[in-house]
Design an enzyme around this catalytic site. Structure first.
Site, PDB file in Angstrom:
ATOM      1  N   LYS A   1      33.885 -40.533-164.461  1.00 50.74           N
ATOM      2  CA  LYS A   1      34.636 -40.424-163.211  1.00 50.74           C
ATOM      3  C   LYS A   1      34.743 -41.743-162.457  1.00 50.74           C
ATOM      4  O   LYS A   1      35.573 -41.884-161.568  1.00 50.74           O
ATOM      5  CB  LYS A   1      34.025 -39.345-162.324  1.00 50.74           C
ATOM      6  CG  LYS A   1      34.141 -37.961-162.923  1.00 50.74           C
ATOM      7  CD  LYS A   1      35.583 -37.497-163.040  1.00 50.74           C
ATOM      8  CE  LYS A   1      35.700 -36.133-163.664  1.00 50.74           C
ATOM      9  NZ  LYS A   1      37.090 -35.697-163.816  1.00 50.74           N
TER      10      LYS A   1
HETATM   11  N1  PMP Z   1      32.005 -33.222-168.127  1.00 50.40           N
HETATM   12  C1  PMP Z   1      31.519 -33.393-166.891  1.00 50.40           C
HETATM   13  C2  PMP Z   1      30.052 -33.452-166.707  1.00 50.40           C
HETATM   14  C3  PMP Z   1      32.384 -33.520-165.797  1.00 50.40           C
HETATM   15  O1  PMP Z   1      31.894 -33.687-164.563  1.00 50.40           O
HETATM   16  C4  PMP Z   1      33.775 -33.432-166.043  1.00 50.40           C
HETATM   17  C5  PMP Z   1      34.719 -33.539-164.878  1.00 50.40           C
HETATM   18  N2  PMP Z   1      34.925 -32.357-164.156  1.00 50.40           N
HETATM   19  C6  PMP Z   1      34.239 -33.227-167.345  1.00 50.40           C
HETATM   20  C7  PMP Z   1      33.326 -33.140-168.368  1.00 50.40           C
HETATM   21  C8  PMP Z   1      35.696 -33.060-167.674  1.00 50.40           C
HETATM   22  O2  PMP Z   1      36.422 -34.228-167.464  1.00 50.40           O
HETATM   23  P1  PMP Z   1      37.904 -34.109-166.970  1.00 50.40           P
HETATM   24  O3  PMP Z   1      37.863 -33.662-165.536  1.00 50.40           O
HETATM   25  O4  PMP Z   1      38.462 -35.485-167.114  1.00 50.40           O
HETATM   26  O5  PMP Z   1      38.613 -33.104-167.807  1.00 50.40           O
END
Ligand code: PMP
Length: 341
Positions: free
Chosen positions: A45
């Site tokens: 992120k």
């Molecule tokens: N794994 C974790 C631990 C996350 O915090 C997130 C984000 N919500 C994701 C996977 C998925 O990533 P994305 O939001 O880019 O689909």
């Protein structure tokens, strides 16, 4: 690379791609993990927080002393707080009252102002964290609302960075990209870039039981009866995220809380990789895909590992937590923690 940087934000991105050697012994071809915990905020992120905030700066939406607003207590919250501190902005996060005290302390340590909102109200209730965040952003001059589930800057960050990195790191030999989808930004942003280089690469999303994404991808419909709560945090959704480009995804695979938990612990015990629950979930999907004959000896598979395991010490890495869920450690294929007291 000199190893000398002007600030911590210069360390965002360029994360390593590390080969898996033991967990995938029965899987033909090569399997690599994209270790996003090597970002300075320990998750994928960081990329989206930095990109969205810098794009807003370029558009003149933020001037010194600006305020950045977001709704998450998870990795995006940490990333937005970190970027805000370095750039001299205020950070306001609206989180649900189900958020653990430990996580709130982490966000406050990074200088964020945290508003705690009731979890048990509908999303359109003025007290919900969505509505509180929207109101704060609307009422605060010189502010932006990140809104990661609907902000296309999220997907774009991964199109511009994560995708090109994986393409270069596999020297264009990648055949499969596998990743959990929450907002969908990581998988579909990086997947779109990779498919533009080679349309034959398979992009496979990982979804939780209780989430709508797989069904929506297959039928274009959302079945409210299929929505229920599950333990894996950060993946799956009860609404259709605008940041998720479904056209990039070839198929979704569902994984269970229990098998994903074992696989997360197995990654630590077999590969020395202390990574989060969704890294285990993505690796669980890898195993299921292998069992259904997805790979051959020419496969070069990249699996997205979104964050670090330290955030899950009281959850998936806790024997007590595993027992409370009814999960048994004996399923760890004879592997046991070597620690003795
Ligand atoms: N794994 C974790 C631990 C996350 O915090 C997130 C984000 N919500 C994701 C996977 C998925 O990533 P994305 O939001 O880019 O689909």
């Amino acid at each position: 690379m000199t190893g000398k940087y002007n600030n911590v934000l210069e360390l965002v991105g360029n994360t390593p791609l590390v080969r898996l050697n033991r967990i995938n012994q029965d899987i033909p071809g090569e399997v690599y993990a994209k270790l996003e915990c090597f970002n300075p905020g320990h998750s994928t992120k960081d990329r989206i927080a930095l990109h969205i905030i810098e794009e807003a700066e370029k558009k003149g939406l933020l001037t010194p002393g600006a305020t950045i607003v977001e709704t998450t207590s998870g990795n995006t919250g940490f990333a937005v707080a970190m970027v805000s501190i370095v750039k001299g902005y205020k950070c306001i996060l609206a989180v649900s009252d189900k958020t653990k005290a430990e996580k709130i302390a982490y966000l406050k340590a990074l200088g964020a102002k945290v508003f705690i909102c009731p979890a048990n109200v509908p999303a359109d209730d003025p007290r919900s964290y969505y509505e509180v965040a929207k109101r704060i952003a609307a009422e605060t001059p010189n502010s932006i609302y990140i809104n990661q589930y609907f902000n296309l800057g999220n997907t774009e960050a991964h199109y511009l960075t994560t995708g090109p990195e994986i393409w270069a790191q596999t020297e264009g030999k990648i055949t499969h990209l596998i990743g959990c989808t929450g907002t969908g930004g990581t998988l579909t942003g990086s997947g779109r870039f990779i498919k533009e280089q080679n349309p034959d690469v398979k992009v496979i999303g990982v979804d939780a039981y209780g989430s709508i994404l797989k069904k929506y991808h297959e039928t274009g419909e959302v079945d409210p009866n299929e929505i229920y709560s599950y333990q894996i945090e950060g993946m799956g959704k009860n609404l259709v995220p605008g940041a998720l480009d479904f056209s990039v995804v070839d198929k979704f695979v569902k994984v269970s809380d229990e098998e994903s938990a074992y696989t997360t612990r197995e990654l630590a015990l077999k590969e020395g990789l202390m990574v989060g629950y969704t890294s285990g979930a993505a690796t669980q999907a890898l195993k299921q895909l292998s069992a259904s004959g997805e790979f051959d000896e020419n496969s070069v598979v990249a699996v997205l590992f979104p964050d670090h395991g330290s955030r899950y010490i009281t959850k998936v890495f806790s024997d007590e937590w595993m027992a409370e869920q009814g999960f048994s450690n004996s399923k760890l294929n004879g592997l046991e923690s070597r620690a003795t007291v």
